[in-house]
Design a protein around this motif. Structure first.
Motif, PDB file in Angstrom:
ATOM      1  N   MET A   1       0.845  -1.194   0.000  1.00 36.96           N
ATOM      2  CA  MET A   1       0.000   0.000   0.000  1.00 36.96           C
ATOM      3  C   MET A   1       0.878   1.240   0.000  1.00 36.96           C
ATOM      4  SD  MET A   1      -2.970   1.115   2.716  1.00 36.96           S
ATOM      5  CE  MET A   1      -2.017   2.083   3.882  1.00 36.96           C
ATOM      6  N   LYS A   2       0.745   2.035  -1.033  1.00 35.95           N
ATOM      7  CA  LYS A   2       1.548   3.250  -1.184  1.00 35.95           C
ATOM      8  C   LYS A   2       0.751   4.436  -0.638  1.00 35.95           C
ATOM      9  CE  LYS A   2       4.508   5.404  -4.692  1.00 35.95           C
ATOM     10  NZ  LYS A   2       4.801   5.450  -6.147  1.00 35.95           N
ATOM     11  N   LEU A   3       1.286   5.042   0.403  1.00 36.33           N
ATOM     12  CA  LEU A   3       0.546   6.027   1.186  1.00 36.33           C
ATOM     13  C   LEU A   3       1.217   7.394   1.149  1.00 36.33           C
ATOM     14  CD1 LEU A   3      -1.461   6.869   3.542  1.00 36.33           C
ATOM     15  CD2 LEU A   3       0.244   5.912   5.106  1.00 36.33           C
ATOM     16  N   VAL A   4       0.412   8.447   0.927  1.00 29.89           N
ATOM     17  CA  VAL A   4       0.842   9.819   1.189  1.00 29.89           C
ATOM     18  C   VAL A   4       0.103  10.285   2.432  1.00 29.89           C
ATOM     19  CG1 VAL A   4       0.653  12.222   0.431  1.00 29.89           C
ATOM     20  CG2 VAL A   4       1.562  10.504  -1.123  1.00 29.89           C
ATOM     21  N   TYR A   5       0.844  10.910   3.336  1.00 37.20           N
ATOM     22  CA  TYR A   5       0.312  11.267   4.649  1.00 37.20           C
ATOM     23  C   TYR A   5       0.305  12.785   4.802  1.00 37.20           C
ATOM     24  CZ  TYR A   5      -0.475  10.692   9.693  1.00 37.20           C
ATOM     25  OH  TYR A   5      -1.007  10.703  10.955  1.00 37.20           O
ATOM     26  N   ILE A   6      -0.840  13.338   5.246  1.00 31.49           N
ATOM     27  CA  ILE A   6      -0.994  14.787   5.421  1.00 31.49           C
ATOM     28  C   ILE A   6      -1.382  15.078   6.866  1.00 31.49           C
ATOM     29  CG2 ILE A   6      -2.236  16.857   4.680  1.00 31.49           C
ATOM     30  CD1 ILE A   6      -2.872  15.439   2.050  1.00 31.49           C
ATOM     31  N   GLU A  10      -0.647  17.237  16.845  1.00 30.43           N
ATOM     32  CA  GLU A  10      -0.145  16.163  17.697  1.00 30.43           C
ATOM     33  C   GLU A  10      -0.692  14.800  17.287  1.00 30.43           C
ATOM     34  OE1 GLU A  10       0.090  15.015  22.471  1.00 30.43           O
ATOM     35  OE2 GLU A  10      -0.671  16.977  21.832  1.00 30.43           O
ATOM     36  N   SER A  11      -1.985  14.728  16.985  1.00 33.68           N
ATOM     37  CA  SER A  11      -2.558  13.444  16.570  1.00 33.68           C
ATOM     38  C   SER A  11      -1.939  12.968  15.257  1.00 33.68           C
ATOM     39  CB  SER A  11      -4.077  13.556  16.427  1.00 33.68           C
ATOM     40  OG  SER A  11      -4.437  14.535  15.475  1.00 33.68           O
ATOM     41  N   SER A  12      -1.649  13.885  14.341  1.00 32.41           N
ATOM     42  CA  SER A  12      -1.000  13.521  13.077  1.00 32.41           C
ATOM     43  C   SER A  12       0.315  12.805  13.344  1.00 32.41           C
ATOM     44  CB  SER A  12      -0.723  14.765  12.233  1.00 32.41           C
ATOM     45  OG  SER A  12      -1.806  15.645  12.188  1.00 32.41           O
ATOM     46  N   SER A  13       1.100  13.360  14.255  1.00 31.76           N
ATOM     47  CA  SER A  13       2.406  12.797  14.581  1.00 31.76           C
ATOM     48  C   SER A  13       2.282  11.427  15.231  1.00 31.76           C
ATOM     49  CB  SER A  13       3.156  13.756  15.506  1.00 31.76           C
ATOM     50  OG  SER A  13       4.388  13.207  15.918  1.00 31.76           O
ATOM     51  N   ARG A  14       1.386  11.314  16.194  1.00 29.39           N
ATOM     52  CA  ARG A  14       1.231  10.042  16.914  1.00 29.39           C
ATOM     53  C   ARG A  14       0.747   8.934  15.985  1.00 29.39           C
ATOM     54  NH1 ARG A  14       0.200  10.842  22.626  1.00 29.39           N
ATOM     55  NH2 ARG A  14      -0.610   8.705  22.657  1.00 29.39           N
ATOM     56  N   PHE A  15      -0.224   9.235  15.138  1.00 32.78           N
ATOM     57  CA  PHE A  15      -0.768   8.216  14.239  1.00 32.78           C
ATOM     58  C   PHE A  15       0.266   7.808  13.191  1.00 32.78           C
ATOM     59  CE2 PHE A  15      -5.357   9.984  14.909  1.00 32.78           C
ATOM     60  CZ  PHE A  15      -5.306   9.580  16.225  1.00 32.78           C
ATOM     61  N   LEU A  16       1.029   8.767  12.698  1.00 32.83           N
ATOM     62  CA  LEU A  16       2.065   8.466  11.708  1.00 32.83           C
ATOM     63  C   LEU A  16       3.115   7.524  12.295  1.00 32.83           C
ATOM     64  CD1 LEU A  16       3.484   8.906   8.987  1.00 32.83           C
ATOM     65  CD2 LEU A  16       4.474  11.007   9.944  1.00 32.83           C
ATOM     66  N   ASP A  41      -2.075  22.980  18.926  1.00 29.85           N
ATOM     67  CA  ASP A  41      -1.378  21.707  19.146  1.00 29.85           C
ATOM     68  C   ASP A  41      -0.531  21.329  17.926  1.00 29.85           C
ATOM     69  OD1 ASP A  41      -3.621  21.323  17.572  1.00 29.85           O
ATOM     70  OD2 ASP A  41      -4.077  19.338  18.377  1.00 29.85           O
ATOM     71  N   HIS A  42       0.007  22.344  17.250  1.00 32.38           N
ATOM     72  CA  HIS A  42       0.782  22.118  16.029  1.00 32.38           C
ATOM     73  C   HIS A  42       2.018  21.263  16.286  1.00 32.38           C
ATOM     74  CE1 HIS A  42       4.235  23.408  13.404  1.00 32.38           C
ATOM     75  NE2 HIS A  42       3.376  22.987  12.492  1.00 32.38           N
ATOM     76  N   VAL A  43       2.235  20.296  15.399  1.00 28.25           N
ATOM     77  CA  VAL A  43       3.460  19.496  15.387  1.00 28.25           C
ATOM     78  C   VAL A  43       3.871  19.321  13.929  1.00 28.25           C
ATOM     79  CG1 VAL A  43       4.542  17.279  15.889  1.00 28.25           C
ATOM     80  CG2 VAL A  43       2.887  18.240  17.499  1.00 28.25           C
ATOM     81  N   SER A  44       5.042  19.807  13.575  1.00 25.65           N
ATOM     82  CA  SER A  44       5.551  19.595  12.225  1.00 25.65           C
ATOM     83  C   SER A  44       6.055  18.159  12.092  1.00 25.65           C
ATOM     84  CB  SER A  44       6.686  20.570  11.925  1.00 25.65           C
ATOM     85  OG  SER A  44       7.290  20.251  10.684  1.00 25.65           O
ATOM     86  N   LEU A  45       5.774  17.541  10.949  1.00 27.75           N
ATOM     87  CA  LEU A  45       6.239  16.179  10.684  1.00 27.75           C
ATOM     88  C   LEU A  45       7.579  16.167   9.951  1.00 27.75           C
ATOM     89  CD1 LEU A  45       2.826  14.623   9.559  1.00 27.75           C
ATOM     90  CD2 LEU A  45       3.776  14.821  11.868  1.00 27.75           C
ATOM     91  N   GLU A  46       8.185  17.339   9.839  1.00 25.13           N
ATOM     92  CA  GLU A  46       9.458  17.469   9.127  1.00 25.13           C
ATOM     93  C   GLU A  46      10.548  16.600   9.751  1.00 25.13           C
ATOM     94  OE1 GLU A  46      12.891  20.891   8.317  1.00 25.13           O
ATOM     95  OE2 GLU A  46      10.968  21.435   9.227  1.00 25.13           O
ATOM     96  N   TYR A  78      -3.849   9.512   3.666  1.00 23.41           N
ATOM     97  CA  TYR A  78      -4.373   9.739   5.011  1.00 23.41           C
ATOM     98  C   TYR A  78      -4.210  11.226   5.315  1.00 23.41           C
ATOM     99  CZ  TYR A  78      -4.376   4.712   6.277  1.00 23.41           C
ATOM    100  OH  TYR A  78      -4.621   3.362   6.356  1.00 23.41           O
ATOM    101  N   CYS A  79      -5.292  11.857   5.756  1.00 28.87           N
ATOM    102  CA  CYS A  79      -5.263  13.288   6.079  1.00 28.87           C
ATOM    103  C   CYS A  79      -5.826  13.476   7.484  1.00 28.87           C
ATOM    104  CB  CYS A  79      -6.080  14.073   5.052  1.00 28.87           C
ATOM    105  SG  CYS A  79      -6.068  15.856   5.304  1.00 28.87           S
ATOM    106  N   PHE A  80      -4.933  13.609   8.461  1.00 26.65           N
ATOM    107  CA  PHE A  80      -5.327  13.690   9.868  1.00 26.65           C
ATOM    108  C   PHE A  80      -4.778  14.976  10.483  1.00 26.65           C
ATOM    109  CE2 PHE A  80      -4.459   8.856   9.664  1.00 26.65           C
ATOM    110  CZ  PHE A  80      -5.659   8.625   9.009  1.00 26.65           C
ATOM    111  N   GLY A  81      -5.663  15.804  11.022  1.00 23.67           N
ATOM    112  CA  GLY A  81      -5.206  17.028  11.668  1.00 23.67           C
ATOM    113  C   GLY A  81      -4.792  18.080  10.664  1.00 23.67           C
TER     114      GLY A  81
END
Length: 295
Positions: A1-6, A10-16, A41-46, A78-81
């Motif tokens: 499964m080829k996934l792009v994540y957006i 904080e929830s974005s980071s934890r789920f990723l 609750d911003h968290v950059s995924l960089e 997947y687009c979370f947060g």
């Protein structure tokens, strides 16, 4: 499964992190915001993307994001947060669709600030829901959902943590179902839907004529990781993080007006409410109000 994540909270980071650690999904790219003035609750995924050597994009505009995603040819997104509604030209990119997340018990309580509103309104339960994104906000078929009980002393941080823990387990379960082609979707009953509106600054201001219970619920709803409830003192907004019911007998103060300071001790103070007394325990007041003053 080829996934792009957006995502960019904080929830974005934890789920990723849960997806990366617990599943075989191939994360082909990550879209995030290095800086956000919108999400408390911003968290950059960089950092995650850099450490794991995954391509990533610092979101600037929709058009450049669309081209960047198309180049990676994802099976699913997947687009979370994410604070932007995705347009049809984004929704149409992946062949398996786009999955969103909403911390509420859909179809009930669609819309904005679901954790804050659930606590401010004194709800007994909420939810953690993954669903297909459509043009209408929070209206797509449900892929995975859990009920989350709200305890009587719950605040934003504790409820957020409960929802995150459930969401981590759910996103792993759901991703494995996608990989194994076992995923099932359940349409929402739109007749049971309601939409919560965007919160304004005024919604976070304490009116001391409110009941003690309502004031404490509001403070708990807006405590960290959010912006905090506030009251006006000497013409300035002052943040309140925590409060509790006073142990003083409210019957002795029935002829006192709401907003009057009844007691002040070190860093706490007690205020008359519409039906009782509330102790302000944690706050960011540079000057403590004096006994007898009005807020």
């Amino acid at each position: 499964m080829k996934l792009v994540y957006i995502g960019c909270v904080e929830s974005s980071s934890r789920f990723l992190q849960a997806i990366y650690k617990e599943t075989d999904a191939h994360i082909a790219g990550i879209v995030t915001k290095a800086i956000s003035h919108f999400n408390s609750d911003h968290v950059s995924l960089e950092q995650f993307a850099t450490e794991k050597k995954i391509d990533w994009l610092d979101y600037q505009d929709k058009d450049s994001m669309i081209e960047w995603i198309k180049e990676r040819q994802p099976d699913i997104i997947y687009c979370f947060g994410w604070s932007h509604l995705l347009s049809s030209d984004v929704l149409d990119i992946p062949k398996w669709g786009i999955v969103g997340y909403h911390p509420a018990l859909l179809p009930a309580n669609r819309g904005r600030h679901p954790i804050i509103w659930a606590l401010a309104l004194g709800l007994k339960k909420t939810g953690s829901t993954f669903f297909y994104l459509t043009k209408e906000a929070d209206a797509g078929d449900i892929l995975n959902q859990r009920i989350i009980q709200i305890e009587h002393d719950e605040d934003a941080r504790s409820l957020y943590n409960k929802i995150l823990k459930a969401g981590e387990e759910q996103v792993v379960e759901m991703t494995k179902q996608f990989i194994d082609a076992r995923i099932e979707a359940t349409p929402q009953d739109h007749l049971k839907a309601n939409y919560w509106r965007k919160r304004t600054k005024r919604d976070g201001e304490i009116d001391w004529r409110m009941s003690t219970k309502a004031i404490i619920q509001l403070i708990r709803a807006l405590t960290k990781p959010y912006v905090g409830a506030h009251a006006v003192y000497k013409g300035a907004d002052s943040i309140i993080w925590k409060a509790e019911v006073s142990t003083l007998n409210p019957d002795h103060y029935t002829n006192y007006e709401p907003g009057k300071v009844i007691d002040a001790n070190k860093n706490t103070f007690t205020v008359k409410t519409g039906d009782g007394l509330v102790v302000i325990q944690e706050h960011e007041w540079s000057e403590l109000p004096k006994i007898g003053e009005y807020l």
